[in-house]
Scaffold this active site. Structure first.
Site, mmCIF file in Angstrom:
data_model
loop_
_atom_site.group_PDB
_atom_site.id
_atom_site.type_symbol
_atom_site.label_atom_id
_atom_site.label_comp_id
_atom_site.label_asym_id
_atom_site.label_seq_id
_atom_site.Cartn_x
_atom_site.Cartn_y
_atom_site.Cartn_z
ATOM 1 N N CYS A 95 70.037 28.970 34.337
ATOM 2 C CA CYS A 95 68.945 29.926 34.549
ATOM 3 C C CYS A 95 67.710 29.609 33.696
ATOM 4 O O CYS A 95 67.046 28.614 33.956
ATOM 5 C CB CYS A 95 69.452 31.342 34.346
ATOM 6 S SG CYS A 95 68.401 32.545 35.158
ATOM 7 N N ARG A 129 62.368 40.177 41.654
ATOM 8 C CA ARG A 129 63.304 39.220 41.053
ATOM 9 C C ARG A 129 64.392 38.885 42.069
ATOM 10 O O ARG A 129 64.699 39.685 42.942
ATOM 11 C CB ARG A 129 63.957 39.836 39.805
ATOM 12 C CG ARG A 129 62.997 40.140 38.681
ATOM 13 C CD ARG A 129 63.746 40.720 37.483
ATOM 14 N NE ARG A 129 64.588 39.711 36.853
ATOM 15 C CZ ARG A 129 64.144 38.819 35.969
ATOM 16 N NH1 ARG A 129 62.878 38.820 35.604
ATOM 17 N NH2 ARG A 129 64.954 37.939 35.441
ATOM 18 N N HIS A 192 74.948 32.464 36.732
ATOM 19 C CA HIS A 192 75.625 33.067 35.579
ATOM 20 C C HIS A 192 77.007 33.485 36.069
ATOM 21 O O HIS A 192 77.410 33.162 37.166
ATOM 22 C CB HIS A 192 74.899 34.332 35.128
ATOM 23 C CG HIS A 192 73.505 34.140 34.666
ATOM 24 N ND1 HIS A 192 73.192 33.594 33.455
ATOM 25 C CD2 HIS A 192 72.318 34.459 35.231
ATOM 26 C CE1 HIS A 192 71.882 33.596 33.299
ATOM 27 N NE2 HIS A 192 71.314 34.107 34.357
HETATM 28 N N1 GLN Z 1 63.519 34.433 32.214
HETATM 29 C C1 GLN Z 1 63.827 33.688 33.380
HETATM 30 C C2 GLN Z 1 63.478 34.384 34.678
HETATM 31 O O1 GLN Z 1 63.441 35.580 34.757
HETATM 32 C C3 GLN Z 1 65.317 33.330 33.364
HETATM 33 C C4 GLN Z 1 66.218 34.525 33.435
HETATM 34 C C5 GLN Z 1 67.641 34.216 33.156
HETATM 35 O O2 GLN Z 1 67.970 33.301 32.394
HETATM 36 N N2 GLN Z 1 68.519 35.038 33.703
HETATM 37 O O3 GLN Z 1 63.212 33.734 35.657
#
Ligand code: GLN
Length: 237
Positions: A95, A129, A192
């Site tokens: 990620c 998101r 994840h």
């Molecule tokens: N901060 C990054 C995003 O939001 C990665 C998030 C994460 O590692 N879950 O894209």
């Protein structure tokens, strides 16, 4: 006794969604087989020795922590990680860690630099998101299942191969049908879960590749298999 030597990059900053569990999984699977396991942490300001480790691991992080690590990564670890990758060492980014393996992560006017180990760019669009359970299929037909939550959309450069094809979920950008990136032993993914406890076969692939062995002693994976099946089912597979 052969030992897997892992360098955990910024473990106290880049560890969301229990990504630290990936290290635990590697440690346990080595121990259960009587293999050694060494983990060294490299955080802000620390230099890394590319020859001292088999696997360099960078987990996910909030934008804030990621920003902090990005500048340090470029300044103090970029060269060593390029050397390590060139020598065939494994580099795994999850990620936020994946985003930092690419060229950049653009958030509006701001650009967070990456170390350019792979030809990918990430941008934060004015869009929701990408969140949810995800399953991808790798080139050899094997499946990785996990969970994704990222604001960044990642685009692969023309010559770059994804880690897998999205079966369920969003993947790199919610549109391309691609998830992650793989260039030889450098791997980036949004999964994840943590990734490795839900995909024991992939943990073993990393261990075997890192140690340069064809096969590892099989383990009783009843619980791990159940976790994998459940992760696939959660994604709707
Ligand atoms: N901060 C990054 C995003 O939001 C990665 C998030 C994460 O590692 N879950 O894209």
């Amino acid at each position: 006794m052969p030992a897997l030597k892992v360098c955990a990059l910024y473990p106290e900053l880049m560890n969301i969604y229990a990504d630290r569990g990936n290290l635990l999984m590697l440690q346990r699977r080595c121990a259960w087989r009587g293999l050694g396991f060494e983990v060294a942490a490299a955080t802000l300001g620390d230099r890394v020795d590319p020859a001292a480790h088999d696997l360099f691991y960078l987990g996910g992080g909030q934008d804030r922590d990621q920003r902090l690590c990005a500048f340090d990564l470029v300044e103090t670890k970029r060269e060593a990680l390029h050397e390590a990758a060139a020598a065939g060492k494994l580099v795994l980014g999850v990620c936020g860690g994946y985003q930092l393996l690419g060229h950049s992560y653009a958030l509006g006017d701001e650009e967070i630099p990456g170390i350019g180990l792979v030809d990918v760019r990430t941008v934060r669009e004015d869009a929701p998101r990408l969140i949810g359970n995800v399953a991808i299929e790798l080139e050899d037909g094997r499946v990785l299942a996990g969970f994704e939550n990222h604001g960044g959309r990642t685009h692969l450069g023309a010559g770059e191969q994804p880690l897998g094809r999205v079966l369920r979920g969003h993947g790199n950008d919610g549109r391309s049908g691609f998830e992650g990136v793989r260039r030889g032993t450098v791997i980036g993914t949004y999964l994840h879960g943590p990734l490795l406890p839900k995909n024991a076969w992939f943990a073993d692939w990393l261990i075997a590749t890192a140690l340069g062995v064809d096969e590892l002693e099989p383990l009783d994976d009843a619980l791990e298999d159940a976790a994998h099946v459940q992760a696939r089912a959660a994604a709707g597979l």
